[in-house]
Write a protein that holds these residues in place. Sequence first.
Motif, PDB file in Angstrom:
ATOM      1  N   HIS A 171     -13.277   4.220 -17.580  1.00  0.00           N
ATOM      2  CA  HIS A 171     -12.380   5.492 -18.034  1.00  0.00           C
ATOM      3  C   HIS A 171     -11.088   5.136 -17.703  1.00  0.00           C
ATOM      4  O   HIS A 171     -10.755   4.997 -16.549  1.00  0.00           O
ATOM      5  CB  HIS A 171     -13.014   6.829 -17.496  1.00  0.00           C
ATOM      6  CG  HIS A 171     -14.218   6.980 -17.966  1.00  0.00           C
ATOM      7  ND1 HIS A 171     -14.354   7.793 -19.332  1.00  0.00           N
ATOM      8  CD2 HIS A 171     -15.433   6.991 -17.193  1.00  0.00           C
ATOM      9  CE1 HIS A 171     -15.838   7.817 -19.340  1.00  0.00           C
ATOM     10  NE2 HIS A 171     -16.441   7.589 -18.310  1.00  0.00           N
ATOM     11  N   VAL A 172      -9.852   5.284 -18.768  1.00  0.00           N
ATOM     12  CA  VAL A 172      -8.522   5.436 -18.755  1.00  0.00           C
ATOM     13  C   VAL A 172      -8.013   6.543 -19.160  1.00  0.00           C
ATOM     14  O   VAL A 172      -8.395   6.780 -20.451  1.00  0.00           O
ATOM     15  CB  VAL A 172      -7.982   4.053 -19.346  1.00  0.00           C
ATOM     16  CG1 VAL A 172      -6.467   4.146 -18.846  1.00  0.00           C
ATOM     17  CG2 VAL A 172      -8.651   2.849 -18.475  1.00  0.00           C
ATOM     18  N   LEU A 173      -7.554   7.347 -18.288  1.00  0.00           N
ATOM     19  CA  LEU A 173      -6.758   8.663 -18.818  1.00  0.00           C
ATOM     20  C   LEU A 173      -5.386   8.912 -18.616  1.00  0.00           C
ATOM     21  O   LEU A 173      -4.988   8.397 -17.526  1.00  0.00           O
ATOM     22  CB  LEU A 173      -7.677   9.945 -18.224  1.00  0.00           C
ATOM     23  CG  LEU A 173      -9.125   9.927 -18.023  1.00  0.00           C
ATOM     24  CD1 LEU A 173      -9.553  10.989 -17.234  1.00  0.00           C
ATOM     25  CD2 LEU A 173      -9.816  10.158 -19.620  1.00  0.00           C
ATOM     26  N   PRO A 174      -4.744   9.609 -19.348  1.00  0.00           N
ATOM     27  CA  PRO A 174      -3.427   9.504 -19.433  1.00  0.00           C
ATOM     28  C   PRO A 174      -2.696  10.657 -18.246  1.00  0.00           C
ATOM     29  O   PRO A 174      -3.248  11.564 -18.108  1.00  0.00           O
ATOM     30  CB  PRO A 174      -2.721  10.022 -20.855  1.00  0.00           C
ATOM     31  CG  PRO A 174      -4.013  10.899 -21.190  1.00  0.00           C
ATOM     32  CD  PRO A 174      -5.125  10.245 -20.902  1.00  0.00           C
ATOM     33  N   LEU A 175      -1.946  10.383 -17.592  1.00  0.00           N
ATOM     34  CA  LEU A 175      -1.080  11.333 -16.534  1.00  0.00           C
ATOM     35  C   LEU A 175       0.031  11.948 -17.205  1.00  0.00           C
ATOM     36  O   LEU A 175       0.585  11.449 -18.416  1.00  0.00           O
ATOM     37  CB  LEU A 175      -0.553  10.554 -15.379  1.00  0.00           C
ATOM     38  CG  LEU A 175      -1.492   9.592 -14.669  1.00  0.00           C
ATOM     39  CD1 LEU A 175      -0.965   8.913 -13.531  1.00  0.00           C
ATOM     40  CD2 LEU A 175      -2.702  10.450 -14.159  1.00  0.00           C
ATOM     41  N   ALA A 176       0.136  13.324 -17.046  1.00  0.00           N
ATOM     42  CA  ALA A 176       1.233  13.982 -17.592  1.00  0.00           C
ATOM     43  C   ALA A 176       2.560  13.401 -17.353  1.00  0.00           C
ATOM     44  O   ALA A 176       2.854  12.785 -16.467  1.00  0.00           O
ATOM     45  CB  ALA A 176       1.058  15.392 -17.137  1.00  0.00           C
ATOM     46  N   ASP A 177       3.397  13.856 -18.220  1.00  0.00           N
ATOM     47  CA  ASP A 177       4.844  13.158 -18.079  1.00  0.00           C
ATOM     48  C   ASP A 177       5.353  13.643 -16.635  1.00  0.00           C
ATOM     49  O   ASP A 177       5.552  14.608 -16.240  1.00  0.00           O
ATOM     50  CB  ASP A 177       5.676  13.656 -19.250  1.00  0.00           C
ATOM     51  CG  ASP A 177       5.326  13.257 -20.578  1.00  0.00           C
ATOM     52  OD1 ASP A 177       4.631  12.315 -20.489  1.00  0.00           O
ATOM     53  OD2 ASP A 177       5.686  13.510 -21.532  1.00  0.00           O
ATOM     54  N   GLY A 178       6.102  12.476 -15.918  1.00  0.00           N
ATOM     55  CA  GLY A 178       6.719  12.871 -14.630  1.00  0.00           C
ATOM     56  C   GLY A 178       5.662  12.822 -13.725  1.00  0.00           C
ATOM     57  O   GLY A 178       6.188  13.375 -12.359  1.00  0.00           O
ATOM     58  N   THR A 179       4.359  12.495 -13.907  1.00  0.00           N
ATOM     59  CA  THR A 179       3.522  12.626 -12.561  1.00  0.00           C
ATOM     60  C   THR A 179       2.693  11.308 -12.104  1.00  0.00           C
ATOM     61  O   THR A 179       1.997  11.155 -11.174  1.00  0.00           O
ATOM     62  CB  THR A 179       2.218  13.531 -12.999  1.00  0.00           C
ATOM     63  OG1 THR A 179       1.718  13.083 -13.830  1.00  0.00           O
ATOM     64  CG2 THR A 179       2.766  14.935 -13.483  1.00  0.00           C
ATOM     65  N   ALA A 180       3.379  10.229 -12.893  1.00  0.00           N
ATOM     66  CA  ALA A 180       2.902   8.934 -12.331  1.00  0.00           C
ATOM     67  C   ALA A 180       3.548   8.378 -11.007  1.00  0.00           C
ATOM     68  O   ALA A 180       4.677   8.495 -10.805  1.00  0.00           O
ATOM     69  CB  ALA A 180       3.266   7.878 -13.460  1.00  0.00           C
ATOM     70  N   PRO A 181       2.864   7.601 -10.373  1.00  0.00           N
ATOM     71  CA  PRO A 181       2.977   7.165  -9.101  1.00  0.00           C
ATOM     72  C   PRO A 181       4.124   6.027  -9.308  1.00  0.00           C
ATOM     73  O   PRO A 181       4.136   5.469 -10.413  1.00  0.00           O
ATOM     74  CB  PRO A 181       1.936   6.896  -8.199  1.00  0.00           C
ATOM     75  CG  PRO A 181       0.910   6.356  -9.367  1.00  0.00           C
ATOM     76  CD  PRO A 181       1.188   7.463 -10.426  1.00  0.00           C
ATOM     77  N   ALA A 182       4.676   5.611  -8.490  1.00  0.00           N
ATOM     78  CA  ALA A 182       5.683   4.301  -8.393  1.00  0.00           C
ATOM     79  C   ALA A 182       4.585   3.180  -8.451  1.00  0.00           C
ATOM     80  O   ALA A 182       5.088   2.048  -9.148  1.00  0.00           O
ATOM     81  CB  ALA A 182       6.555   4.491  -7.229  1.00  0.00           C
ATOM     82  N   ALA A 183       3.845   2.990  -7.669  1.00  0.00           N
ATOM     83  CA  ALA A 183       2.852   1.929  -7.932  1.00  0.00           C
ATOM     84  C   ALA A 183       1.284   2.468  -7.911  1.00  0.00           C
ATOM     85  O   ALA A 183       1.181   3.538  -7.432  1.00  0.00           O
ATOM     86  CB  ALA A 183       3.073   1.378  -6.588  1.00  0.00           C
ATOM     87  N   ALA A 184       0.568   1.488  -8.396  1.00  0.00           N
ATOM     88  CA  ALA A 184      -1.006   1.882  -8.387  1.00  0.00           C
ATOM     89  C   ALA A 184      -1.446   2.015  -6.842  1.00  0.00           C
ATOM     90  O   ALA A 184      -1.255   1.402  -6.001  1.00  0.00           O
ATOM     91  CB  ALA A 184      -1.797   0.600  -8.901  1.00  0.00           C
ATOM     92  N   THR A 185      -2.363   2.985  -6.812  1.00  0.00           N
ATOM     93  CA  THR A 185      -3.054   3.635  -5.651  1.00  0.00           C
ATOM     94  C   THR A 185      -4.219   4.153  -5.561  1.00  0.00           C
ATOM     95  O   THR A 185      -4.494   4.879  -6.793  1.00  0.00           O
ATOM     96  CB  THR A 185      -1.758   4.347  -4.808  1.00  0.00           C
ATOM     97  OG1 THR A 185      -2.438   4.521  -3.493  1.00  0.00           O
ATOM     98  CG2 THR A 185      -1.603   5.480  -5.527  1.00  0.00           C
ATOM     99  N   THR A 186      -5.092   4.166  -4.718  1.00  0.00           N
ATOM    100  CA  THR A 186      -6.416   4.827  -4.579  1.00  0.00           C
ATOM    101  C   THR A 186      -6.378   5.732  -3.294  1.00  0.00           C
ATOM    102  O   THR A 186      -7.522   6.316  -2.762  1.00  0.00           O
ATOM    103  CB  THR A 186      -7.550   3.734  -4.536  1.00  0.00           C
ATOM    104  OG1 THR A 186      -7.469   3.046  -3.376  1.00  0.00           O
ATOM    105  CG2 THR A 186      -7.480   3.099  -5.884  1.00  0.00           C
ATOM    106  N   ASP A 187      -5.120   5.592  -2.809  1.00  0.00           N
ATOM    107  CA  ASP A 187      -4.862   6.557  -1.480  1.00  0.00           C
ATOM    108  C   ASP A 187      -5.481   8.186  -1.737  1.00  0.00           C
ATOM    109  O   ASP A 187      -4.856   8.737  -2.701  1.00  0.00           O
ATOM    110  CB  ASP A 187      -3.564   6.607  -1.040  1.00  0.00           C
ATOM    111  CG  ASP A 187      -3.255   7.456   0.166  1.00  0.00           C
ATOM    112  OD1 ASP A 187      -3.913   7.400   1.280  1.00  0.00           O
ATOM    113  OD2 ASP A 187      -2.612   8.524   0.004  1.00  0.00           O
ATOM    114  N   PRO A 188      -6.445   8.538  -0.984  1.00  0.00           N
ATOM    115  CA  PRO A 188      -6.993   9.984  -1.548  1.00  0.00           C
ATOM    116  C   PRO A 188      -5.834  10.884  -1.626  1.00  0.00           C
ATOM    117  O   PRO A 188      -5.764  11.701  -2.480  1.00  0.00           O
ATOM    118  CB  PRO A 188      -7.833  10.089  -0.388  1.00  0.00           C
ATOM    119  CG  PRO A 188      -8.414   8.685  -0.014  1.00  0.00           C
ATOM    120  CD  PRO A 188      -7.010   7.994  -0.066  1.00  0.00           C
TER     121      PRO A 188
END
Length: 809
Positions: A171-188
């Motif tokens: 599953h790949v779901l879009p994030l709302a504008d302005g909420t994406a992290p700077a880098a990929a992470t799975t940190d809870p």
Amino acid sequence: MTAPVSTYRLQIRPAFDLDAAAGIVDYLRDLGVDWAYLSPLLAAAEGSDHGYDVVDPTRVDPRRGGPEALTRFSAAARGAGLGVLVDIVPNHQGVAVAAENPWWWDVLRHGRDSAHAAAFDIDWEHGGGKLALPILGKTLREAVAAGEIEVAPVTADEAHGASGVARYFDHVLPLADGTAPAAATTDPATVDAVLAAQHWRAAFWRDDAAELNYRRFFAVNTLAGVRVELPEVFDASHAEILRWLREGLVDGLRIDHPDGLADPGGYLDQLAQATGGAYVLVEKILEHAATDHAEQLPAWWATAGTTGYDAMAEIDRVLIDPAGQSALDTLDAALRSPASPETYEDIVRDAKRTVADTIQAAEVGRLVRCLPAEVRDQLGEDVARDAFAELLTSFSVYRVYPPAGSELVAEAVAAASASRPDLAEAVAVLAPLVTAGDTELSRRFGQTTGPVMAKGVEDSAFYRYPRLGTLTEVGGDPGVFALDAAGYHRAQVQRQATWPHAMTALSTHDTKRSEDVRARLSVLAEVPQRWSATLERLRAVASTGDGRLDDLLWQAIVGAWPASSERLHDYAEKASREGGIVTSWADPDEDAEARIHALVDAASGEARAIVEEIVGEITAPGRSNSLAGKLLQLAGPGVPDVYQGSELWDLSLVDPDNRRDVDFAERRALLTKLDQGWLPEVDDSGAAKLLVVSRALRLRRDRPELFTRYAPLPVVGAAADHAVVFDRGGAIAVATRLPVGLAARGGWDDTVVLLPAGRHVDALTGRAWDGGSVRLADLLDTYPVALLAATTPTAATSPDATVPAKENA
């Protein structure tokens, strides 16, 4: 409105696209077909063979050939003299892979502010302003803690205008504008913070009853309901379809599942206005088919009729021996486990109530939320939910359309109150509300009765009550065992008078068993003791431990034999999980399924001799039933549809088995031989069925003046009950019924049919017959069916107009 004379259904898919379909239009023309009938063409989910999971209604699926291939197909069809009918899906869209559906993706990204938010039937308030997605294999907290959810900036192929995505396995779901992290992470902590800012909320799939806040197709979370009742949504979702009609690429439409819509009748009115009154059919299930009290299609709907399940039930039942009912009832009782419901009615009630309490619980919850606050407070949420579930369970039809159908609502109220006296007061409070004109509650209740019926009856009860497999078919009521010839004639007279342009069908992409499997299984009603003894021997070799499931599986094996082990294993797994008694889709039981697969293995092993023995006994009469049923359909009132490949013997089981490749080269070659004068035996080749299909289709297309009415013709003699004969206005169909019993009594003997005056030529054998009394022993000495066509007056008075000997035919 221009209506087809006949149709031929083609399953358009990546492996058989529009260009491949264009390559066989000359064969369809030669077969006698009038219109080609195509499965859904709009862009569907990747890997979809059926096309009902449309992900973009604005374009033709490129994997099915795209718009250019549709243009090429249409041109080829026109060149062959064929019209084009296309299946469309207004009720829902596929959302399994969010990125494939641009409307859904936009809603996930922008929430209520999306330009497409109104297209989907979402209860934003119940979700706290978020769209609930029950896609997780565990709770959200557990999935985040396990590092299974990643948030990240988008890659190039994931963009779709979003700056970031959340990934959970596939599953790949879009994030709302302005909420994406700077880098990929799975940190809870980071994942929790990002997810809290989204317009959607991921949830455990088992919690969908409480979490789900969008309408679905039945219980399929990956098919989201569309609000075509809104003019702007109708326009956006139908622009491409209307272009096809406007540009002359297609001539008519088949509407999938109209009962799922908020206002089916209003939708059809809107469609009629937009299309200028084009030919439109609806996939509408009419309950209690083949009875004098059969549900009727709403006469005020702007449609030519249904897609033909009601006709299928009538044809099946006139070929079933009513004398077999008692013995098969006795067998079913012996197979029933002590904990199982005794009657079919009890099975249905249990199955429907389970559906209302489980896989439709989210929809029932939405009905409760639609109640006026004072009523909800009066009843209490738990009682209201219980009463709604019981009322839904008690409906005997898919849907009523207030103010019509008040008597059916009263029956449901009475049944619910009798079943649950403790809920009678609550049900009485709800009843006027669910039929109170154009309210959200009444609309949603109408959209919920259908799924409870479909999932409870077709997809549960039908797999729990195998008394005779022929009867557990879409659109049929297994409680109606058989139909005599007089009852059959009455049904066809009504069809001719009321819906002469409705479709008739014997096999479809939705049938549980093909027409030829059902025709073979119908023979068991003529030899019920033989089947009982055979089943006992088969169960001694291999059993699931559940008598009714054994009966279901062994009938399927016998009905489809010879069939590959792979096909039978696939069917057995699906059928047993749909039945939900010893295993299920939600909770597969490994031990039970091991026994199920062992039974299938036994069919090709230790039990093979027993299987082939009974198949050898019922194949020939089954083929007689097949030819009879096909002639009754093709010559009878309505617009007959031939499902792809079924012009030869087709021993298919439930989908996806019935979407296997069709060998059109084989069919072309056999048709060429028939056209060169070959009269085939009724043998394994299936050419005899091809003869019936091609001659009936051609006669309907080329001589429509012979098909203007419906009149039963008298059959006189000791074997009269074994014939169904009718005159369509110059075309006369003669079909054998109950062939085992006919053979047991020594054949037709002196039984005759009384033909109208004049000369008639059998389109199958070429032999001519004068009007008056004709012995069926002579007329049916080559095939168990005949199709007589009135000749011209000149031919009828020709001096050499005599009946040729069989060998000179």
